[in-house]
Design a protein around this motif. Sequence first.
Motif, short mmCIF file in Angstrom:
data_model
loop_
_atom_site.label_atom_id
_atom_site.label_comp_id
_atom_site.label_asym_id
_atom_site.label_seq_id
_atom_site.Cartn_x
_atom_site.Cartn_y
_atom_site.Cartn_z
N ARG A 38 0.97 -1.33 -0.07
CA ARG A 38 -0.07 0.15 -0.06
C ARG A 38 0.91 1.14 0.07
O ARG A 38 0.48 2.23 -0.65
CB ARG A 38 -0.76 0.01 1.28
N ALA B 47 -3.83 0.80 9.89
CA ALA B 47 -5.03 0.51 8.87
C ALA B 47 -4.27 -0.14 7.80
O ALA B 47 -5.09 -0.99 7.12
CB ALA B 47 -5.62 1.91 8.53
N TYR B 48 -3.19 0.00 7.58
CA TYR B 48 -2.26 -0.60 6.34
C TYR B 48 -1.98 -1.84 6.89
O TYR B 48 -1.88 -2.46 6.00
CB TYR B 48 -1.00 0.20 6.07
N SER C 146 -4.36 -4.03 8.10
CA SER C 146 -5.43 -4.94 7.81
C SER C 146 -5.85 -5.17 6.43
O SER C 146 -5.56 -4.20 5.49
CB SER C 146 -6.47 -4.24 8.68
N LYS D 42 -9.00 -5.07 5.63
CA LYS D 42 -10.28 -4.44 5.69
C LYS D 42 -10.19 -3.19 4.75
O LYS D 42 -9.19 -2.42 5.36
CB LYS D 42 -11.01 -4.61 6.86
N SER D 43 -11.12 -2.47 4.54
CA SER D 43 -11.12 -1.25 3.86
C SER D 43 -11.34 -0.25 5.01
O SER D 43 -11.76 -0.63 6.34
CB SER D 43 -12.28 -1.02 2.83
N ALA D 44 -11.17 1.17 4.96
CA ALA D 44 -11.16 2.16 5.82
C ALA D 44 -12.62 1.84 6.39
O ALA D 44 -13.03 2.06 7.64
CB ALA D 44 -10.85 3.62 5.40
N ALA D 45 -13.68 1.96 5.53
CA ALA D 45 -15.11 1.88 6.08
C ALA D 45 -15.42 0.74 6.94
O ALA D 45 -16.03 0.89 7.79
CB ALA D 45 -15.84 2.06 4.75
N LEU E 187 -13.19 -1.19 8.84
CA LEU E 187 -12.79 -0.82 9.99
C LEU E 187 -13.52 0.12 10.88
O LEU E 187 -13.27 -0.13 12.09
CB LEU E 187 -11.09 -0.14 9.91
N ARG E 188 -13.97 1.31 10.28
CA ARG E 188 -14.70 2.16 11.11
C ARG E 188 -15.86 1.71 11.56
O ARG E 188 -16.54 1.67 12.84
CB ARG E 188 -15.01 3.37 10.34
#
Length: 56
Positions: A23, A41-42, A44, A46-49, A51-52
């Motif tokens: 990434r 976050a990098y 994971s 999963k996308s940022a959405a 994760l939130r």
Amino acid sequence: MKLDSNPEFTTSVLVAYARAAFRLQNEGKSGCMTVFDIPPAYLSNKSAAELRAHLL
């Protein structure tokens, strides 16, 4: 921390940091970094959405 399989845990960590390196490279970043320089976050898949939604 009790681990069932140390090789499996080590592999998971290495894959997470390889994902982060990919990434970062796609963003044009390069050079030496420590584990503290990598955004969590990098690590994971999963996308940022996602994760939130799951972490908040």
